[in-house]
Scaffold this motif. Structure first.
Motif, short mmCIF file in Angstrom:
data_model
loop_
_atom_site.label_atom_id
_atom_site.label_comp_id
_atom_site.label_asym_id
_atom_site.label_seq_id
_atom_site.Cartn_x
_atom_site.Cartn_y
_atom_site.Cartn_z
N PHE A 271 66.36 84.27 23.49
CA PHE A 271 67.97 84.48 23.41
C PHE A 271 68.50 83.92 24.91
O PHE A 271 68.12 84.71 26.03
CB PHE A 271 68.57 85.58 23.32
N GLU B 226 63.57 91.25 17.44
CA GLU B 226 64.11 90.27 18.15
C GLU B 226 65.87 90.25 17.92
O GLU B 226 66.46 90.28 18.81
CB GLU B 226 63.75 88.92 17.63
N GLU C 180 73.22 90.15 13.64
CA GLU C 180 72.86 89.61 14.69
C GLU C 180 72.56 88.14 14.93
O GLU C 180 72.73 87.28 15.55
CB GLU C 180 71.69 90.40 15.41
N GLU D 96 71.67 83.16 25.35
CA GLU D 96 73.57 83.00 25.25
C GLU D 96 74.03 84.19 25.97
O GLU D 96 73.05 85.13 26.50
CB GLU D 96 73.87 83.07 23.80
N ILE E 260 68.44 91.16 20.92
CA ILE E 260 69.31 90.06 21.79
C ILE E 260 70.49 90.61 22.54
O ILE E 260 70.79 90.29 23.22
CB ILE E 260 69.33 88.94 20.78
N ASN E 261 71.08 91.53 21.86
CA ASN E 261 72.34 91.93 22.11
C ASN E 261 72.34 93.28 22.72
O ASN E 261 73.29 93.96 23.27
CB ASN E 261 73.65 91.76 21.36
N TRP F 120 74.14 84.64 16.59
CA TRP F 120 73.22 83.88 17.30
C TRP F 120 73.43 82.36 16.94
O TRP F 120 73.51 81.50 17.93
CB TRP F 120 71.86 84.36 17.29
N LYS G 136 75.28 88.00 26.16
CA LYS G 136 75.46 88.91 25.23
C LYS G 136 76.64 89.71 24.77
O LYS G 136 77.64 89.46 25.43
CB LYS G 136 74.63 90.30 25.75
N SER H 217 61.97 87.14 24.97
CA SER H 217 63.11 86.82 24.26
C SER H 217 63.37 85.33 24.23
O SER H 217 63.12 84.74 25.26
CB SER H 217 64.13 87.55 25.00
#
Ligand SMILES: Cc1cc2nc3c(=O)[nH]c(=O)nc-3n(C[C@H](O)[C@H](O)[C@H](O)COP(=O)(O)O)c2cc1C
Ligand code: SF4
Ligand code: SF4
Ligand code: SF4
Ligand code: FES
Lengths: 455, 569
Positions: B166, B131, A376, B168, B135-136, A380, B170, B164
């Motif tokens: 994040f 985390e 992951e 971007e 994120i996805n 990222w 997913k 989060s």
């Protein structure tokens, strides 16, 4: 001052008239060392390799003699396997392919000697699939060696049997990681194994003791048997013995592959003398000294390195980037590594944000996806970097990138985690202002809060 | 016979030490403890009441160490120049802590090992993994069946940050994938822990599941052209730590936090897998395996798991029924039982036969047996239920309590039963009690023959060919609707507790038999299962010293006290 190469492994490579067939190899003394080795016996070869202080050329620089000593052929009841790691996929590295394409029998002789030394009856040559020609060359060379009695049953009437099979990968960087390679060889996804308990020396291929060595490492064994471990150890520097194949790419006048005794030349000499300096009259900006995973070094940096003085006392020495010796210990002391010998040179036109985004794209593509932080985290990193490079950076992105990288390194199944995190950590640490500048310049775009949808 | 049945397909048991008595000193969060050598750190910490969160680790599967949630700080004894550990003021080794965290699931404890499960580094590791996992992740908890028992949810609360970083896009992956007959996969929810893959390759060995693609795009899938359909596939729904694998039977039916859980056993074959019944408002929603190393480890078969919907069958017998002028009419319990008693009084005990059921509990069978003895009825047998069985859990005995019926002397393996058609036809057998929902028509006595009986009494939960011709039908309770005990094919006595009430007027069969006995022969009332056990323990030698309470949640092995002929089966 001329910097003439010391060609040991590359001795015949590119030599006029030298061909890769067995006749030519034998004309140049090929397979004579095998005869010597067979007469010496396995334990004696192992002893010489230990004395030589040879360190692995695959990336980690682990002492080969020590690696071999984890296996005792006299006491092992299971078969022992040897695998030649010819996956050569670290960006910036193109040395093993020279050997495979131009002097395959040197590798095969080194392999037979190493197998003989360790009681191996079955060995594999794992070659990356992109080396299509190399694969054919190796198959042909192995057939030649077998026809000549150097492989197969009762090699040169010594009573020793050995088969070597070539196995082609399917195009994945992770197949170069030794336990991923082993899984792949077993016909599975190249998911690296957890160590402990799956150390190759104990639970390797088919859960049997296994030695994995790089192409260049195995070639060195031939020369160690030839000249003896002590003589070999005189080449280079203590703990950094033998020669090193260096692959220089990037913004130099003469990129290419070179061979020097370990530590015999400095990084500056390699770039400015051997490779003719920076192209187009530009200035050196940065260099990655050991393949794309290695931490980047910045022009103008000065490193504090502990070294022994003439009396043998450890003293701190300040060493400029250009004066770094091209060997394992010096590059490690400078916070990077000699790695796979891939030296990537960047001049002052290079945009560090884009360079790093490029490197991270590679790692995001190659993560095997097995363990959480790498799977992951690396994608990222790539997404943030692409966004920053495309002009949508945010002020918090550099700190976020560093934090993500810090939470990958040291927490994954295999060293890919570090390989992916180190470039990010080092580029951000050393070229911080460039990232900030890039973000500030694109501040207006970022403030609109439009995150690019392209990645 | 061994104390434990061996489960040949269970490859690992990481929660059991090789030698529980070979103890070593380890320091866990500052406290020195003794733990069996080699036990992994997750299990050792667990025994020390320290929880190390984990996703991929499962005690019954191989260890792959891929989730990295179980990272802990490890130390080894500092060694002196004499290569012996340096001891501190407390006489215990001083510990040198490693800078790099290690995974608890793959690290066996060694003498003098230091373990930190709660240090800042460990917390940061867990926080990082949380985390990364999120994120996805689609975060569709609101429509996810796992919500409420999801490890991702639980550990987020415990170890996450709650926000989060994040921004971007997913990763997109397949959703609503029809993985097999009984399972749907949501690849976006999958955290790639590979538990299901290992289950399929190591436990059921059909090896159908695997990952395709790389990195964050890795995707769980079935082998091209294959379905994930094995007889144990639903166990993966249990071990999947998130809502990626869902059971078609259970999905979107009920929020798990509404479920009342009761400890029970599966009664769909002679193995008697231990289960938890999840019910709400009188309806069973699911069965899940309850761990018992002596029976089913952590697994159960799909057939047994799903074999409870008949409890809600709209045909369920909800009222006692008596037959008049060829038709069944609802009757109060008193009337129905009186009609049965009347019919029985008219014939000689030697003309009465009983079809007991190896699906009945020991308690039901005991009440029946006592009453038969008082009445002088000796003709009794059970209906056999031979099945295919398999090499894993499914028994070749489709009855859950054959051993109990044998123990109580009520079963003759169906041998007697086979002659009863003739007895009835010859007029020698005039009354028949068919209990536990057995269908003697299916067992070979033609309905026309049954019509010759003076009285046919049947207890059942669903109508069948026998109830159709019965004079009195007594509605019984299904396994989830009653309490009781059974003895499985391996000689293990196990109990289960009522989870929901039977529908309508239906009752647990021991109560029906008790009341029938009171009317027919008189006698003391039994008020509870515990009461029955008090008598059983004195009358049945094998049960001597046992009580309802002593059976416990994991059952009792009876193989040492079972009579030889019962054990031989
Ligand atoms: C992600 C990753 C990729 C690697 N790729 C290669 C490779 O392509 N070739 C290689 O020889 N070693 C590679 N290695 C190193 C091998 O794991 C192993 O250490 C090496 O083959 C051992 O050989 P040596 O002792 O001769 O160096 C890689 C390691 C990692 C972590
Ligand atoms: S670190 Fe990356 S490449 Fe290595 S096992 Fe984990 S996911 Fe795969
Ligand atoms: S579906 Fe569930 S059990 Fe299977 S790999 Fe994904 S998260 Fe793990
Ligand atoms: S194996 Fe038998 S007892 Fe176990 S779940 Fe299946 S049917 Fe029920
Ligand atoms: S539990 Fe997943 S790595 Fe240990």
């Amino acid at each position: 001052m001329a910097f003439s190469e010391h060609r040991l492994i590359f001795k015949n490579i590119d030599a006029p008239g030298y061909t890769r067939d067995i006749a030519c190899y034998q004309k140049h003394g090929g397979y004579e060392i095998l005869k010597k080795g067979l007469a010496m016996g396995g334990p004696a070869i192992r002893e010489e390799v230990k004395k030589s202080q040879l360190r692995g050329r695959g990336g980690a620089g682990f002492p080969t003699g020590t690696k071999w000593s984890f296996i005792d052929p006299a006491k092992t009841t299971k078969p022992i396997y040897l695998i030649c790691n010819a996956d050569e996929s670290e960006p910036g590295t193109f040395k093993d392919r020279q050997i495979i394409y131009k002097d395959p029998h040197q590798l095969i002789e080194g392999m037979i000697l190493s197998c003989f030394a360790n009681g191996v009856k079955l060995a594999y040559l794992y070659i990356r699939c992109e080396f299509t020609e190399g694969w054919k060359i190796l198959e042909k060379a192995l057939a030649e060696a077998k026809a000549a009695g150097f492989l197969g049953k009762n090699i040169l009437q010594s009573g020793y049997d050995l088969e070597i099979h070539v196995h082609r990968g399917a195009g994945a960087y992770i197949c170069g990681e030794e336990t991923g390679l082993i899984e792949s060889l077993e016909g599975k996804r190249a998911y690296p194994r957890i160590k402990p308990p799956y150390f190759p020396a104990v639970l390797g291929l088919y859960m049997c003791p296994t030695i994995v060595n790089n192409v260049e490492t195995l070639c060195n064994v031939k020369h160690i048997v030839e000249m003896g471990g002590d003589a070999y150890a005189k080449i280079g520097r203590p703990n950094n013995t033998g020669t090193r194949l260096l692959c220089v790419s990037g913004d130099v006048v003469k990129p290419g592959y070179y061979e020097f005794p370990c530590g015999a030349i400095t990084l500056g000499q390699l770039i400015f003398n051997v490779c003719g300096g920076i192209r187009n009259g530009r200035r050196l900006k940065a260099v990655i000294p050991g393949g794309s995973s290695a931490k980047v070094l910045r022009a103008g940096e000065v490193y504090k390195i502990k070294e022994k003085d003439s009396q043998g006392n450890l003293v701190d020495r300040e060493v400029k980037l250009e004066d770094l010796r091209m060997d394992f210990d010096s590059l490690a002391a400078a916070g990077s590594m000699a790695g796979s010998g891939g030296v990537i040179v960047m001049d002052d036109t290079r945009d560090m944000v884009e360079c790093l985004a490029n490197i991270s794209t590679f790692y995001a593509h190659e993560s095997c996806g097995q363990c959480t932080p790498c799977r992951e985290g690396v994608l990222w990193l790539k997404k943030i970097l692409s966004r920053v490079a495309e002009g949508h950076g945010r002020d918090e992105d550099p700190a976020l990138l560093k934090d993500v990288a810090d939470r990958i390194a040291g927490r994954t199944i295999c060293a890919f985690g570090e390989a992916a995190a180190w470039p990010v950590q080092s580029f951000l640490g050393k070229f911080k202002e460039e990232f900030q500048l890039r973000i500030r310049r694109n501040g207006a775009a970022a403030k609109r809060d439009t995150i690019s949808l392209t990645h | 016979m061994s104390n434990c049945i061996s489960i040949p397909m269970n490859p690992w048991n990481h929660d059991v030490a090789k030698d529980e008595k070979d103890l070593v000193d380890v320091q866990i969060d500052g406290v020195w403890l003794q733990m069996p050598r080699g036990l992994n750190v997750v299990e050792a910490a667990h025994r020390a009441k320290k929880f190390i969160p984990h996703y991929c680790y499962h005690p019954k599967l191989s260890v792959v160490g891929n989730c990295r949630m179980c990272l802990f700080e490890m130390g080894t004894p500092k060694m002196g120049p004499d290569r012996k550990p340096i001891l501190g003021a407390d006489g215990k080794p001083e510990i040198a802590w490693m800078p790099r965290p290690q995974i608890g699931c793959a690290t066996g404890i060694t003498p003098g090992m230091g373990i930190r499960t709660d240090s800042p580094l460990v917390k940061d590791c867990r926080n990082g993994v949380m985390e990364f996992l999120l994120i996805n992740h689609p975060l569709d908890c609101t429509i996810c069946d796992q919500a409420g028992e999801c490890k991702l949810q639980e550990f987020s609360v415990e170890y996450g940050t709650g926000e989060s970083r994040f921004v971007e896009n997913k990763v997109k992956k397949p959703k609503n994938v029809d993985l097999g007959e009984r399972i749907v996969l949501d690849d976006e929810r999958c955290i790639l822990c590979s538990r299901c893959v290992r289950f399929s390759s190591e436990v059921t060995k059909d090896n159908v599941l695997g990952f395709v693609n790389r990195g964050s795009y890795s995707t769980l899938t079935a082998y091209p052209g294959k379905r994930f359909d094995n007889d144990y596939s639903l166990n993966t729904v249990d071990i999947c730590p998130v809502g990626a694998l869902t059971s078609k039977d259970f999905r979107f039916q009920m929020r798990v936090w509404f479920l009342k859980e009761s400890k029970s056993i599966c009664t769909s074959c002679g193995t008697g897998c231990n289960v938890t019944i999840g019910s709400r408002e009188g309806k069973v929603h699911r069965l899940t395996p309850r761990e018992n190393e002596a029976v089913n480890s952590a697994w159960m078969c799909d057939y047994g798991r799903l074999n409870f919907h008949y409890l809600e069958d709209k045909e369920r017998l909800q009222n006692p029924l008596t037959k008049a002028a060829g038709e069944h009419f609802p009757a109060p319990w008193g009337d129905a039982l009186n009609r049965a008693a009347e019919g029985l009084r008219k014939v000689q005990p030697s003309e009465i036969a009983v079809v007991a059921s190896a699906r009945m509990t020991n308690e039901e069978l005991f009440v029946l047996k006592r009453w038969m003895d008082e009445l002088g009825v000796t003709l009794v047998d059970t209906v056999n239920r031979p099945e295919q069985g398999d090499q894993f859990l499914r028994s070749a005995d489709g009855n859950p309590n054959t051993r109990g019926a044998e123990l109580l002397g009520l079963s003759h393996g169906g041998r007697k039963l086979s002659t009863w058609g003739g007895e009835i036809a010859a007029g020698r057998m005039k009354a028949l009690l068919v209990l536990g929902g057995e269908d003697v028509v299916a067992a070979g006595i033609p309905a026309a023959c049954l019509a010759q009986l003076e009285i046919l009494i049947a207890s059942a939960i669903l109508p069948n060919a026998t109830t159709r011709v019965a004079h009195v039908i007594l509605p019984g309770a299904g396994f989830a609707e009653k309490s009781g005990s059974m003895v499985n094919v391996h000689g293990r006595l196990q109990r289960f507790s009522r989870s929901i009430a039977p529908p309508g007027q239906a009752r647990e069969e021991w109560m029906i038999l008790r009341d029938l006995r009171e009317i027919v022969t008189g006698g003391n009332s039994l008020h509870s299962i515990e009461d029955i056990w008090k008598s059983m323990a004195t009358v049945i030698p094998v049960f001597a010293g046992l009580s309802w309470g002593k059976i416990g949640d994991q059952g009792v092995d009876l193989t040492h006290s079972l009579p030889a002929e019962a054990t031989a089966k």
